[in-house]
Design an enzyme around this catalytic site. Structure first.
Site, PDB file in Angstrom:
ATOM      1  CG  ASP A   1       5.775 -24.127  53.641  1.00 39.45           C
ATOM      2  OD1 ASP A   1       4.752 -23.613  53.162  1.00 39.45           O
ATOM      3  OD2 ASP A   1       5.750 -25.133  54.367  1.00 39.45           O
TER       4      ASP A   1
ATOM      5  CG  ASP B   1       0.864 -23.587  58.022  1.00 39.32           C
ATOM      6  OD1 ASP B   1       0.533 -23.206  59.149  1.00 39.32           O
ATOM      7  OD2 ASP B   1       0.335 -23.171  56.970  1.00 39.32           O
TER       8      ASP B   1
ATOM      9  CG  ASP C   1       7.074 -28.282  56.402  1.00 40.02           C
ATOM     10  OD1 ASP C   1       6.234 -28.975  57.008  1.00 40.02           O
ATOM     11  OD2 ASP C   1       6.753 -27.311  55.690  1.00 40.02           O
TER      12      ASP C   1
END
Length: 220
Positions: free
Chosen positions: A9, A11, A166
């Site tokens: 991922d 961000d 995240d």
């Protein structure tokens, strides 16, 4: 290493961006008469692509965003990023350890933004053309489409891919794609690490890591 590829991922995993991104969104919404706080934006829109975020905003406030909202918001966000924008601690060194292992980015953010940020960080050479964005897609995360697209682009079986995510939304997408997922809790927006780790475990991540040193420990 038992994985054929690693998919990141962006961000909150490579860019430590979620605090400024959600602060910017709260400011932009409030400026057009849709009052919102940082905590509300992080809770309600975190991990989703713009199309889903826009749908959620319209449902919450009972009206559509102004037609120029996204462009105005983008300018505000970039100005906020330039006040202090860094990679997640440990990610540059981690990328240096991967050698020739195939890797990609699978993100809800715009490809142009990802390329700009990678250039700012000096990390673009780690990914080349292997940047996949769900921006503009009707089915973003938590659907598996973006992760399956990244696996196809790499020419790797999804089951042989390791993902670092995240957000619970993104973790659900990678799990639905049949990939092994490390839930990552090392970026600045994750204040309650134990609480965030619990949310990631609840959606089914295979491991949790608070730092990139812990990621290394899981994959060696």
């Amino acid at each position: 290493m038992s994985f054929a590829a690693i998919i990141f991922d962006f961000d909150g995993v490579i860019a430590d961006s979620e605090v400024r991104a959600n602060q910017s969104l709260a400011e932009s919404l409030t400026a057009v008469g849709m009052p919102a706080t940082y905590d509300e934006c992080l809770r309600d829109y975190y991990g989703h692509n713009w199309q889903e975020t826009e749908r959620r905003i319209a449902a919450r406030y009972g009206r559509a965003l102004p037609t120029d909202f996204r462009e105005t918001h983008r300018e505000r966000a970039r100005a906020n990023y330039m006040e202090g924008f860094d990679p997640v601690p440990g990610v540059p060194a981690f990328l240096d350890t991967l050698g020739a292992l195939p890797r990609a980015i699978a993100s809800s953010s715009r490809a142009e933004y990802i390329g700009w940020a990678l250039g700012l960080f000096g990390l673009g050479h780690h990914f080349g053309e292997q940047i996949y964005s769900a921006d503009g897609w009707d089915r973003g995360k938590p659907f598996p489409d973006i992760y399956l697209a990244a696996a196809r682009g790499l020419g790797v079986d999804p089951a042989a891919c390791l993902v670092i995510e995240d957000s619970p939304t993104g973790a659900q997408a990678a799990i639905a794609a049949g990939m092994t997922v490390i839930g990552f809790c090392g970026a600045g927006h994750i204040v309650d690490r134990s609480g965030h780790a619990a949310m990631l475990r609840e959606v089914g991540v295979h491991h949790v890591a608070l730092t990139f040193d812990e990621v290394v420990a899981h994959i060696l």
